[in-house]
Scaffold this active site. Structure first.
Site, PDB file in Angstrom:
ATOM      1  N   GLY A 198      24.680   4.469 -41.264  1.00  0.00           N
ATOM      2  CA  GLY A 198      24.024   3.664 -40.267  1.00  0.00           C
ATOM      3  C   GLY A 198      22.438   2.653 -41.626  1.00  0.00           C
ATOM      4  O   GLY A 198      23.049   2.331 -42.350  1.00  0.00           O
ATOM      5  N   ASN A 199      21.699   2.781 -39.957  1.00  0.00           N
ATOM      6  CA  ASN A 199      21.040   2.204 -41.062  1.00  0.00           C
ATOM      7  C   ASN A 199      19.694   2.679 -41.086  1.00  0.00           C
ATOM      8  O   ASN A 199      19.385   3.775 -41.561  1.00  0.00           O
ATOM      9  CB  ASN A 199      19.967   1.271 -38.824  1.00  0.00           C
ATOM     10  CG  ASN A 199      19.528   2.288 -38.345  1.00  0.00           C
ATOM     11  OD1 ASN A 199      18.021   2.220 -38.657  1.00  0.00           O
ATOM     12  ND2 ASN A 199      19.911   2.504 -37.492  1.00  0.00           N
ATOM     13  N   VAL A 202      16.420   5.133 -39.429  1.00  0.00           N
ATOM     14  CA  VAL A 202      16.766   7.099 -39.276  1.00  0.00           C
ATOM     15  C   VAL A 202      17.493   7.382 -40.894  1.00  0.00           C
ATOM     16  O   VAL A 202      17.528   8.475 -40.530  1.00  0.00           O
ATOM     17  CB  VAL A 202      18.528   6.582 -38.479  1.00  0.00           C
ATOM     18  CG1 VAL A 202      19.127   8.120 -38.300  1.00  0.00           C
ATOM     19  CG2 VAL A 202      18.424   6.032 -37.077  1.00  0.00           C
ATOM     20  N   GLY A 203      17.596   6.834 -41.873  1.00  0.00           N
ATOM     21  CA  GLY A 203      17.905   7.037 -42.719  1.00  0.00           C
ATOM     22  C   GLY A 203      16.854   7.226 -43.711  1.00  0.00           C
ATOM     23  O   GLY A 203      16.772   8.824 -44.194  1.00  0.00           O
ATOM     24  N   GLU A 220      24.875   5.852 -46.282  1.00  0.00           N
ATOM     25  CA  GLU A 220      25.430   5.419 -46.188  1.00  0.00           C
ATOM     26  C   GLU A 220      25.039   3.816 -44.944  1.00  0.00           C
ATOM     27  O   GLU A 220      24.690   3.828 -44.091  1.00  0.00           O
ATOM     28  CB  GLU A 220      27.050   5.226 -45.805  1.00  0.00           C
ATOM     29  CG  GLU A 220      27.897   6.485 -46.937  1.00  0.00           C
ATOM     30  CD  GLU A 220      27.521   5.202 -47.886  1.00  0.00           C
ATOM     31  OE1 GLU A 220      28.554   4.491 -47.776  1.00  0.00           O
ATOM     32  OE2 GLU A 220      29.235   6.170 -49.151  1.00  0.00           O
ATOM     33  N   CYS A 254      29.678  -2.833 -41.977  1.00  0.00           N
ATOM     34  CA  CYS A 254      28.549  -2.679 -43.079  1.00  0.00           C
ATOM     35  C   CYS A 254      28.670  -3.663 -43.868  1.00  0.00           C
ATOM     36  O   CYS A 254      28.029  -3.940 -44.761  1.00  0.00           O
ATOM     37  CB  CYS A 254      28.118  -1.918 -43.291  1.00  0.00           C
ATOM     38  SG  CYS A 254      29.599  -0.950 -44.300  1.00  0.00           S
TER      39      CYS A 254
HETATM   40  P1  NAD Z   1      24.183   4.190 -34.944  1.00  0.00           P
HETATM   41  O1  NAD Z   1      23.109   4.040 -34.139  1.00  0.00           O
HETATM   42  O2  NAD Z   1      25.100   4.455 -34.377  1.00  0.00           O
HETATM   43  O3  NAD Z   1      23.369   5.314 -35.302  1.00  0.00           O
HETATM   44  C1  NAD Z   1      23.791   6.126 -36.596  1.00  0.00           C
HETATM   45  C2  NAD Z   1      23.925   7.576 -36.293  1.00  0.00           C
HETATM   46  O4  NAD Z   1      22.299   8.113 -36.241  1.00  0.00           O
HETATM   47  C3  NAD Z   1      24.514   8.040 -34.866  1.00  0.00           C
HETATM   48  O5  NAD Z   1      24.809   9.174 -34.608  1.00  0.00           O
HETATM   49  C4  NAD Z   1      22.635   8.058 -34.139  1.00  0.00           C
HETATM   50  O6  NAD Z   1      23.205   9.347 -32.990  1.00  0.00           O
HETATM   51  C5  NAD Z   1      22.473   8.646 -34.920  1.00  0.00           C
HETATM   52  N1  NAD Z   1      20.521   8.620 -34.952  1.00  0.00           N
HETATM   53  C6  NAD Z   1      20.512   7.328 -34.187  1.00  0.00           C
HETATM   54  N2  NAD Z   1      18.741   7.609 -33.962  1.00  0.00           N
HETATM   55  C7  NAD Z   1      18.326   8.780 -34.596  1.00  0.00           C
HETATM   56  C8  NAD Z   1      16.973   9.616 -34.837  1.00  0.00           C
HETATM   57  N3  NAD Z   1      16.459   9.397 -34.284  1.00  0.00           N
HETATM   58  N4  NAD Z   1      17.368  11.069 -35.735  1.00  0.00           N
HETATM   59  C9  NAD Z   1      18.769  10.550 -36.074  1.00  0.00           C
HETATM   60  N5  NAD Z   1      19.778  10.722 -35.585  1.00  0.00           N
HETATM   61  C10 NAD Z   1      19.522   9.588 -35.401  1.00  0.00           C
HETATM   62  O7  NAD Z   1      24.533   2.941 -35.749  1.00  0.00           O
HETATM   63  P2  NAD Z   1      23.155   2.077 -36.259  1.00  0.00           P
HETATM   64  O8  NAD Z   1      22.639   2.213 -36.367  1.00  0.00           O
HETATM   65  O9  NAD Z   1      22.848   0.744 -35.898  1.00  0.00           O
HETATM   66  O10 NAD Z   1      24.333   1.672 -37.384  1.00  0.00           O
HETATM   67  C11 NAD Z   1      24.428   0.287 -38.047  1.00  0.00           C
HETATM   68  C12 NAD Z   1      23.603   0.456 -39.049  1.00  0.00           C
HETATM   69  O11 NAD Z   1      24.768   0.571 -40.182  1.00  0.00           O
HETATM   70  C13 NAD Z   1      23.814  -0.953 -39.880  1.00  0.00           C
HETATM   71  O12 NAD Z   1      22.376  -1.592 -40.451  1.00  0.00           O
HETATM   72  C14 NAD Z   1      25.336  -1.125 -40.948  1.00  0.00           C
HETATM   73  O13 NAD Z   1      25.166  -2.175 -42.342  1.00  0.00           O
HETATM   74  C15 NAD Z   1      24.806  -0.142 -41.444  1.00  0.00           C
HETATM   75  N6  NAD Z   1      25.935   1.166 -41.998  1.00  0.00           N
HETATM   76  C16 NAD Z   1      26.718   1.454 -42.797  1.00  0.00           C
HETATM   77  C17 NAD Z   1      27.614   2.141 -43.169  1.00  0.00           C
HETATM   78  C18 NAD Z   1      28.186   2.301 -44.660  1.00  0.00           C
HETATM   79  O14 NAD Z   1      29.434   2.623 -44.860  1.00  0.00           O
HETATM   80  N7  NAD Z   1      27.701   1.897 -46.047  1.00  0.00           N
HETATM   81  C19 NAD Z   1      28.828   1.428 -42.468  1.00  0.00           C
HETATM   82  C20 NAD Z   1      29.172   1.575 -40.963  1.00  0.00           C
HETATM   83  C21 NAD Z   1      27.294   0.996 -40.750  1.00  0.00           C
END
Ligand code: NAD
Length: 467
Positions: A198-199, A202-203, A220, A254
């Site tokens: 994810g982003n 949150v990471g 990731e 991503c």
């Molecule tokens: P998303 O909003 O679905 O969040 C990802 C996960 O984090 C979800 O399961 C969500 O429930 C959880 N989450 C959200 N907020 C949270 C919090 N405050 N505390 C704990 N958990 C929480 O997805 P996203 O982040 O919008 O995804 C898009 C991003 O992910 C982009 O930056 C994209 O580049 C990146 N991405 C990376 C890869 C990779 O393989 N490297 C793949 C796909 C997406």
């Protein structure tokens, strides 16, 4: 297998789920290779038998075309399973390694042991692939797993919560649906590995939670993946491939090309090729194309529409808030300081930034966060060498974007701001295993005595010689 019980607080539910999985792991049943293989076969069956249901969920969440749903999600994950099943025995074989003379006789081995109970948190953009491909690694390595799909892809999340219990060992794999409260409750638990996609914002939350239990972590993440285009390359083919990689899944990928660094005259020469590639793939009105999806949410739609003014429109620009539609859009004459160049776009807007030469392109890349992927179209072997040696990115691909993911032997992961850790194929086994050192020295001879005090001159000489 669990799905969240809304009658109990997320914290109580999460603690109970993790405690149960830990007990199952401690029983040892997930360690056997037969169990692992059976889980992988069942997961493969789930994907093939329910391909249509999953495809419909992906259509509902993201407007994905059936072909794209199959190639990038369902078929992709089936390939990952088949690659793993064919090689798992070999990957799990203990590896012998030599011992120093002073320690002989002895045997040294490296073995991979499961970590225990792992947490997989996945995002909405490839909600099948990004939940299940890490799960393939977790199961192949002999772990119990909690899968937390994204609440922003609710139809796919519900489908996974319904189907996984029907096919996998329900005592060893749990699906927890939900958003921030449910994920927060899970993150309070002690896991043996957390795999987050994810982003980066949150990471950081996930990493802070993992630190409390000293839990190893894979992040990731995303970022701005550039595409360098040099003069002398076949611009028509380059444009077709860039458009394919960029507008797949409506730009919500991503590893999608985030922006083009067009070297020298390619800045203007590329424009008509990009425009005609968009028309070739999506027609004159992409809104009516069955092969073009929609933006995941109104929040993302509004953010993306804000970027449309950041350059001269070469193609696209149309948008409709009600249906969350944004046409595949190419922007030229983009200022490097424009908002569209300051954050990951993650949508169907492709800015083209002109740079005079490769040196400037390399500095441009190196002045910014390390990307998840770097792409280049060039006919020059020297440019390839320079891009390889002088830049850093999760992956580097010449001549095609996005496709490195489909090479099962290549690790997939980021570096710096694009994350850390890697998976796919054998790299997933590494991620979800502890690589354990095992040394076995027989007691029947004890040449080690030369290392025991009291030290004498001859022992000292001999040890210096042997070590
Ligand atoms: P998303 O909003 O679905 O969040 C990802 C996960 O984090 C979800 O399961 C969500 O429930 C959880 N989450 C959200 N907020 C949270 C919090 N405050 N505390 C704990 N958990 C929480 O997805 P996203 O982040 O919008 O995804 C898009 C991003 O992910 C982009 O930056 C994209 O580049 C990146 N991405 C990376 C890869 C990779 O393989 N490297 C793949 C796909 C997406």
């Amino acid at each position: 297998m669990d799905t969240i019980d809304t009658t109990r607080a997320p914290g109580t539910e999460a603690a109970a789920t993790v405690a149960r999985l830990r007990t199952v792991f401690a029983s040892g049943r997930t360690r056997s290779v037969a169990w692992r293989r059976a889980q992988l076969w069942s997961l493969r069956t789930l994907l093939t038998e329910h391909a249509q249901e999953l495809g419909e969920a992906l259509r509902a969440d993201l407007g994905k075309s059936p072909t794209e749903a199959f190639t990038t999600e369902i078929g992709f994950t089936v390939n990952e399973i088949e690659h793993t099943l064919a090689r798992l025995h070999g990957w799990l074989r203990p590896r012998r390694t030599g011992v120093p003379l002073a320690l002989a006789p002895a045997r040294a081995r490296v073995i991979r042991e499961p970590l225990g109970t792992v947490l997989i948190i996945s995002p909405w953009n490839y909600p099948v692939q990004l939940a299940l491909a890490p799960l393939v690694g977790a199961l192949a390595a002999g772990n119990c797993a909690v899968v937390k799909p994204s609440e922003l892809a609710p139809a796919t999340s519900a489908a996974l919560a319904r189907l996984l219990p029907l096919h996998l060992d329900p005592q060893a794999v749990a699906v927890v649906e939900g958003g921030v409260p449910e994920t927060t409750a899970l993150l309070e638990q002690r896991f043996d590995h957390i795999f987050y996609t994810g982003n980066g914002t949150v990471g950081r939350i996930v990493m802070a939670a993992a630190a409390r239990h000293l839990t190893p972590l894979t992040l990731e993440l995303g970022g701005k993946s550039p595409v360098v285009v040099e003069p002398g390359t076949d611009l028509a083919t380059a444009a077709r491939r860039i458009v394919w990689g960029k507008f797949m899944n409506t730009g919500q990928t991503c590893v999608a090309p985030d922006y083009v660094l067009a070297v020298g005259e390619t800045a203007t020469a590329l424009e008509p090729h990009l425009a005609s590639a968009v028309r070739e793939m999506y027609g004159d009105d992409p809104a009516t194309s069955p092969h073009y999806g929609r933006i995941v949410s109104t929040r993302h739609f509004d953010r993306l529409v804000g970027f449309l003014k950041d350059g001269r429109t070469v193609v696209g620009g149309d948008h409709d808030r009600d249906s969350r539609y944004i046409a595949p859009t190419v922007l030229a004459d983009v200022d490097p300081g424009a908002p569209v160049m300051n954050e990951e776009i993650f949508g169907p807007v492709l800015p083209v930034v002109a740079v005079p030469d490769l040196d400037t392109a390399i500095s441009f890349i190196n002045d910014r966060d390390k990307p998840l992927a770097l792409y280049a179209f060039t006919a020059s072997a020297d440019s390839k060498r320079r891009l390889t040696a002088q830049t850093s990115s999760g992956a580097l691909a010449f001549g095609v974007p996005n496709a490195h993911l489909t090479v099962p032997g290549l690790p997939f992961g980021g570096v710096g701001e694009s994350g850390f850790g890697r998976y796919h194929g054998e790299h997933s086994i590494d991620t979800f295993s502890h690589t354990k050192a095992v040394l076995d020295k027989p007691l029947f001879a004890d040449p080690l005595r030369i290392a025991y005090p009291p030290f004498t001159t001859w022992k000292d000489r001999l040890l210096r010689l042997l070590l």
